[in-house]
Scaffold this motif. Structure first.
Motif, PDB file in Angstrom:
ATOM      1  N   UNK C  34       0.809  -1.220   0.000  1.00 39.26           N
ATOM      2  CA  UNK C  34       0.000   0.000   0.000  1.00 39.26           C
ATOM      3  C   UNK C  34       0.839   1.266   0.000  1.00 39.26           C
ATOM      4  N   UNK C 114       6.494 -13.092   3.340  1.00 37.90           N
ATOM      5  CA  UNK C 114       6.332 -12.952   4.785  1.00 37.90           C
ATOM      6  C   UNK C 114       5.425 -11.793   5.159  1.00 37.90           C
ATOM      7  N   UNK C 115       5.173 -10.930   4.239  1.00 34.21           N
ATOM      8  CA  UNK C 115       4.413  -9.725   4.583  1.00 34.21           C
ATOM      9  C   UNK C 115       3.119  -9.598   3.784  1.00 34.21           C
ATOM     10  N   UNK C 116       3.265  -9.301   2.521  1.00 31.56           N
ATOM     11  CA  UNK C 116       2.074  -8.945   1.745  1.00 31.56           C
ATOM     12  C   UNK C 116       1.103 -10.097   1.544  1.00 31.56           C
ATOM     13  N   UNK C 118       0.021 -11.839   3.611  1.00 28.12           N
ATOM     14  CA  UNK C 118      -0.871 -11.903   4.777  1.00 28.12           C
ATOM     15  C   UNK C 118      -1.691 -10.634   4.926  1.00 28.12           C
ATOM     16  N   UNK C 119      -1.682  -9.859   3.873  1.00 27.77           N
ATOM     17  CA  UNK C 119      -2.385  -8.594   3.815  1.00 27.77           C
ATOM     18  C   UNK C 119      -3.587  -8.439   4.729  1.00 27.77           C
ATOM     19  N   UNK C 120      -4.533  -9.292   4.583  1.00 33.29           N
ATOM     20  CA  UNK C 120      -5.775  -9.172   5.361  1.00 33.29           C
ATOM     21  C   UNK C 120      -6.507 -10.499   5.289  1.00 33.29           C
ATOM     22  N   UNK C 121      -7.395 -10.677   6.214  1.00 38.11           N
ATOM     23  CA  UNK C 121      -8.151 -11.925   6.247  1.00 38.11           C
ATOM     24  C   UNK C 121      -8.840 -12.163   4.904  1.00 38.11           C
ATOM     25  N   UNK C 124      -6.332 -13.272   2.282  1.00 37.13           N
ATOM     26  CA  UNK C 124      -5.927 -14.640   2.552  1.00 37.13           C
ATOM     27  C   UNK C 124      -7.021 -15.614   2.149  1.00 37.13           C
TER      28      UNK C 124
END
Lengths: 215, 215, 215, 215
Positions: C34, C114-116, C118-121, C124
């Motif tokens: 973002x 490892x990061x993006x 897992x952005x948001x439920x 995912x």
DNA sequence: CATGAATGAGCGTTCATTCAT
DNA sequence: GATGAATGAACGCTCATTCAT
């Protein structure tokens, strides 16, 4: 709604009313009107935000009131002095002196006059203008009286002279207020009056050599 | 980050860049900087809000750029004219004339100079001040040259004279800009120069009667 | 509209397509999805902003494609190796090694995983989940085969074991990626496998002393 | 400037403060931090947008505060339990259980931990990392004590073991949180501990058959 | 194919003002 | 009177996306 809340006037000139005015002038002088939240003014005044609205209609009203009262005092001072000081030249000098010395009385207020009073064309048209007009009128009357008495040349417009005097003093004040330089206001006024009275042209070439601006 | 965006510059002097500047000057002159949303400027310029940020770093940047470029043009004009106009009195008159006539070129810009350039002590200290300082310096140099040439009195401070001239003209400009009254700038400049050169005191009582301000 | 633009495919694998993907991974790894304007990705890729939309449907699509292709390569690599590597223990070790070594191939991509990912439920649920599910499934199958072959205990859930292995390796990867510490991935994998195979309890007290978690 | 606003704290633990935190966790868990406008959080909390800024410095501050306080509670709970629970194996089990059960206390918070806490490398480096580091440290200490007491093997790195345990539990939590599947956390923890303690290799082939990862 | 200027919806945040206490 | 928590409209600015060239 819409009316200026009658200052609660707790039988004593209402100290909070004045505290708010003073705080507003200080804060606004430092940060500018639009960068001065009402909360900052309230804090400086030592009152709650909402309290300000018990004494003033709006934030704008605080600024206007501060300016109004400063001008009122200025004119009252002039008026009173004029009761005994009648020489036109001395009257001009007195006005100039009070004007130029004003920042020594309240520097914040002087800053505010040099800045926020010029907020926008709209603000000036609706509010500030008449204060300045009155200033000019007072000076013009002095000039005219001087012309009638024969101490001032009659071939110059009293309006132009008035604007020149006001503009000159105001610019010197502005310079003094926004500069570190400390100088002697009394001496400065004397110089301005000298220039206004006698001009800066050398009189060596007097007679025919007078400067006559190109047409 | 922090850099002025390179104006897209679609070959041709970038018409939108200028449109935005003009619109900003107009809108801000009318309503004041803080009462002029970027959206209002964009609308006036006929572009989308975001487009402004393709040409300027911030709202602030638009205002600064407008003022900067106006001063740049002013000084360029003075400088060029001084190449052939060397008489100190005529130089002063030229500066006064350009200054006083400026609102006939762009009234909105003149209004903006009378308002926003003096907005807030902080803004002045950081930005506007040096423009005015330069103006005063230019005038002071002319005065000093006049004093060396013997056409101006040497017993007056060049600084005070410079401020007086600037202040007088600026005040007359301000009056012209905020008043309906239309008048002849040429004639006004001539009067101001007359006053500055010769003073307003009547020379009848010359010899001993010269006005000497109270000490 | 709505369809993935068929990559122009200029008969050659379209170098720009890949350039954009790589640039996106790099930029997003550094600044986060973002906080990575499409313009920044375009700049890094050396193409115009609009060009990205010739190859991808949206900014989101770039990220998804990058992740998809990374997983595709991962599974392809596993699948190919499994043709000749059939021992369940060695298969687990191979998966772990490829997983843990991945950041040495492309650190940016590892960061992004490892990061993006897992952005948001929502992200995912709609996108990332099935990649992970497949990973787990692959591992579970290996486990089950090992159980059938008698090399792995049969009294543990293949699902739990799979999650443990994935979680352990992924966490070690995460730690490696976000820490200065450089360490030997090969040795680490060996340790993890040792722990997974033999546990950390001392066998001294074997026989009766086995740790039995409280019920 | 820059300070956390002193929560108005209308005596009573400030119900709005907590409402905002809860709403933020919920909304962000559902849509992700960057897809959760402050206005959405405010709406969920039943307050006006501006109210959030009476209690928090920024949107970011709300998220940080939520995560911080969750970790603080977690560590406080561990610390307290460790006063009476001293067996290393039981301590590990306790940590795992609290960790894995956390989503039953507040599913949204668990989701948020699985997503936002890992959002963007920069955020992790600056903020989240130290929370995780502390977790690992706590586990490492337990491991080390177990090794000293002779209940854990001494030929494995306490760091690797700690990451494995954390990773395994966290992955199981993640799976639980993003899956419909409901399962028994207690039983799961028992399985994980069993695996961690005893490994999954069959001991049939003990003696010579122990799995030795390839060098 | 490729460009990059232009768009405008949407965001985080501020603050003048109100009003229940 | 006095308070200050609460409001919500309004602002400056960003950036994904489009489209004329």
């Amino acid at each position: 709604m819409g009316e200026r809340p009658e200052p609660p006037a707790t039988g004593g000139g209402s100290e909070k009313y004045q505290k708010i005015l003073d705080a507003a002038v200080e804060v606004i002088a430092e940060r500018g009107y639009f960068n001065s939240p009402v909360s900052a003014i309230a804090k400086r005044a030592g009152v709650a935000d909402g309290t300000i609205y018990l004494y003033f209609k709006s934030k704008d009203d605080v600024l206007r009131t501060a300016i109004d009262s400063t001008f009122a005092k200025f004119y009252a001072q002039i008026e009173q002095r004029f009761e005994t000081l009648t020489d036109p030249r001395e009257q001009l000098e007195y006005i100039a002196e009070v004007h130029l010395t004003s920042h020594q009385v309240n520097r914040s207020m002087a800053v505010l006059m040099q800045t926020e009073m010029r907020q926008s064309a709209k603000f000036i048209a609706e509010f500030s203008h008449h204060h300045l007009v009155k200033y000019i009128q007072v000076v013009r009357e002095v000039i005219r009286r001087g012309q009638q008495q024969g101490v001032f040349r009659q071939d110059v417009s009293d309006g132009v002279v008035a604007h020149c005097l006001f503009g000159a003093i105001d610019e010197l004040l502005s310079s003094a207020v926004f500069t570190e330089r400390v100088y002697d206001p009394r001496a400065t006024v004397r110089q301005v009056m000298d220039i206004l009275m006698n001009g800066i042209a050398t009189s060596d070439d007097a007679g025919d050599g007078e400067y006559i601006p190109a047409s």
